[in-house]
Write an enzyme that holds these catalytic residues in place. Structure first.
Site, PDB file in Angstrom:
ATOM      1  N   LYS A  29     -12.701  -1.940  -0.290  1.00 28.01           N
ATOM      2  CA  LYS A  29     -11.879  -1.067  -1.143  1.00 28.01           C
ATOM      3  C   LYS A  29     -12.503  -1.016  -2.547  1.00 28.01           C
ATOM      4  CE  LYS A  29      -7.754  -1.138   1.668  1.00 28.01           C
ATOM      5  NZ  LYS A  29      -7.312  -2.256   2.504  1.00 28.01           N
ATOM      6  N   SER A  66       0.794  -1.226   0.000  1.00 24.31           N
ATOM      7  CA  SER A  66       0.000   0.000   0.000  1.00 24.31           C
ATOM      8  C   SER A  66       0.828   1.280   0.000  1.00 24.31           C
ATOM      9  CB  SER A  66      -0.939   0.005   1.193  1.00 24.31           C
ATOM     10  OG  SER A  66      -0.190   0.027   2.386  1.00 24.31           O
ATOM     11  N   HIS A 114      -5.565  -4.568  -1.941  1.00 23.36           N
ATOM     12  CA  HIS A 114      -5.280  -3.397  -2.788  1.00 23.36           C
ATOM     13  C   HIS A 114      -5.130  -3.779  -4.259  1.00 23.36           C
ATOM     14  CE1 HIS A 114      -4.845   0.057  -0.152  1.00 23.36           C
ATOM     15  NE2 HIS A 114      -4.245  -0.713   0.733  1.00 23.36           N
TER      16      HIS A 114
HETATM   17  C1  LIG Z   1      -7.308  -2.756   3.880  1.00 22.19           C
HETATM   18  C2  LIG Z   1      -6.536  -3.982   4.031  1.00 22.19           C
HETATM   19  C3  LIG Z   1      -6.943  -4.994   4.914  1.00 22.19           C
HETATM   20  C4  LIG Z   1      -8.123  -4.830   5.830  1.00 22.19           C
HETATM   21  O1  LIG Z   1      -9.339  -4.827   5.126  1.00 22.19           O
HETATM   22  P1  LIG Z   1     -10.690  -4.579   5.930  1.00 22.19           P
HETATM   23  O2  LIG Z   1     -11.728  -5.316   5.155  1.00 22.19           O
HETATM   24  O3  LIG Z   1     -10.892  -3.104   5.946  1.00 22.19           O
HETATM   25  O4  LIG Z   1     -10.495  -5.126   7.298  1.00 22.19           O
HETATM   26  C5  LIG Z   1      -6.213  -6.166   4.943  1.00 22.19           C
HETATM   27  N1  LIG Z   1      -5.117  -6.342   4.166  1.00 22.19           N
HETATM   28  C6  LIG Z   1      -4.686  -5.380   3.321  1.00 22.19           C
HETATM   29  C7  LIG Z   1      -3.477  -5.621   2.477  1.00 22.19           C
HETATM   30  C8  LIG Z   1      -5.367  -4.173   3.244  1.00 22.19           C
HETATM   31  O5  LIG Z   1      -4.922  -3.236   2.422  1.00 22.19           O
END
Ligand SMILES: *Cc1c(COP(=O)(O)O)cnc(C)c1O
Length: 397
Positions: free
Chosen positions: A243, A184, A212
């Site tokens: 996301k 990220s 991501h």
């Molecule tokens: C955002 C993210 C998570 C967490 O996702 P949620 O559904 O918001 O708990 C887990 N792993 C990665 C790589 C992320 O970017």
């Protein structure tokens, strides 16, 4: 007696503030989108959401959520295995498996839970987890909750991965390589082709967190297994509905049938946490239907990303190379990253500057996240603002 710890916490909080690490939350009064309104009344263009496909406020998802509220109610008041499974939960699990070309899927309240509950049910102290050093916090927590032996390799460093695999092979019964699909902070994609080769050579399974990367990378947004043409070769994929996939709530693990079945039996965040609300599930189903109809949004996201990165490079910014929708504008200096983000906000561009300890010391940057919700005029406005502020702050000549 709260007395003593109250003072202790107040001191700690003051220290966090003094170090400039206190997290303030900006308050938005509009739905999530390319353009948002803040409680100050200011309207800004949003370049810091994970709203990659622009679906966070998509009319079809809003409508599907409303429809499902009417047909399936508000909440389930139960975990899945007691009385929290509706037909739509099973349908969404199938849609996710279909999208990724996997055998089965299990839903969680969030990807944080999916990662937290994935290792312990399938691995013991006899086994080994070989994890990328920049993996998401939820993977790190999941590994901590499991008794398996731990090996860590430097971010996307395949020589180091091989060293760790050799070490793990001396003692471990089963091995699993674990990586984020897209990291990220730099937006770099995990080298899945090489990881796959090493997994074969050392008889290891592969788990990828596609939070991501799903919806973003690969020609049709199927994630890293599409980008590297290794569909069916990754054993476990975890992901989020929070996301690209609508930005609501919900996580999942998808992959080999026996693994998913074992998670349903033993994964603690699944067994001991409430079922996903029907409205979120209904919107999720609609979203995967949309993904099947057309790749319009993915195409637009890719075009926006290419356009933005190319122009930013041309005006002279130092951009980390990436195949994702994350554009790291490198500034190196922590204070500069904060000043620049503040000035950009004054210009109506909402971005976040990151610095140590979120990124390594001396590698401060502004992270820009592109979206299919952005129109070319939005991108141009951002590039103009970056150029103006960049010159003011001496980043550009
Ligand atoms: C955002 C993210 C998570 C967490 O996702 P949620 O559904 O918001 O708990 C887990 N792993 C990665 C790589 C992320 O970017």
């Amino acid at each position: 007696m709260y007395g003593k710890i109250k003072e202790h916490l107040a001191t700690e909080l003051a220290n966090i503030k003094e170090a400039g690490l206190f997290k303030d939350e900006r308050i938005i009064t509009s739905p999530q989108g390319a353009e948002i309104e803040l409680n100050t009344g200011q309207k800004v263009l949003n370049f810091c959401a994970n709203n990659y496909l622009g679906l966070s406020n998509h009319p079809r998802l809003v409508e599907a959520a409303k429809r499902t509220l009417d047909s399936h109610g508000f909440g389930m008041s139960s975990v899945r295995f007691i009385c929290g499974t509706q037909d739509i939960h099973k349908e969404l699990e199938q849609k996710i498996a279909e999208f990724f070309g996997t055998e089965d899927t299990i839903l969680y309240a969030a990807a944080f839970d999916a990662n937290g509950g994935v290792f312990e049910p399938i691995l013991t102290a006899e086994d080994a987890i070989i994890s990328d050093s920049l993996n998401h916090a939820s993977i790190i927590d999941g590994v901590r909750l499991c008794k398996a032996q731990r090996f860590r390799y430097q971010n996307a460093d395949m020589e180091d991965l091989e060293v760790q695999l050799k070490k793990a092979s001396e003692t471990a019964r089963f091995k699993i390589i674990v990586t984020d699909g897209v990291f990220s902070m730099d937006g770099n994609v995990a080298p899945m082709d090489k990881i796959n080769e090493l997994a074969k050579k050392y008889d290891a399974m592969i788990m990828v967190d596609e939070c991501h990367s799903a919806g973003v990378v690969g020609k049709t947004g199927r994630g890293v297994t599409e980008l590297f043409d290794i569909r069916g070769e990754v054993d476990i994929i975890t992901g989020t509905l929070g996301k690209s996939f609508g930005g609501g709530i919900g996580g999942f693990t998808t992959g080999r049938k026996e693994i998913i079945e074992m998670l349903r039996q033993k994964s603690r965040p699944y067994l001991f946490s409430n079922s996903l609300i029907p409205a979120a599930v209904g919107a999720g189903i609609e979203m995967f239907n949309m993904m099947k109809e057309t790749t319009e949004l993915q195409d637009k996201l890719h075009a926006n990303t290419d356009y933005f990165m190319e122009k930013m490079k041309n005006v002279g910014f130092d951009i980390k190379p990436s195949k994702s929708a994350i554009c790291a504008v490198m500034l190196y200096d922590a204070k500069l990253s904060q000043d620049m983000a503040a000035k950009l906000l004054d210009e109506g561009i909402y971005v976040i500057g990151f610095y140590y300890p979120v990124v390594p010391k001396g590698l401060a940057r502004i992270r820009v996240q592109l979206s299919a919700a952005h129109e070319t005029e939005h991108l141009d406005k951002a590039i103009t603002a970056f150029t103006k502020v960049g010159k003011e702050l001496g980043v550009l000549k």
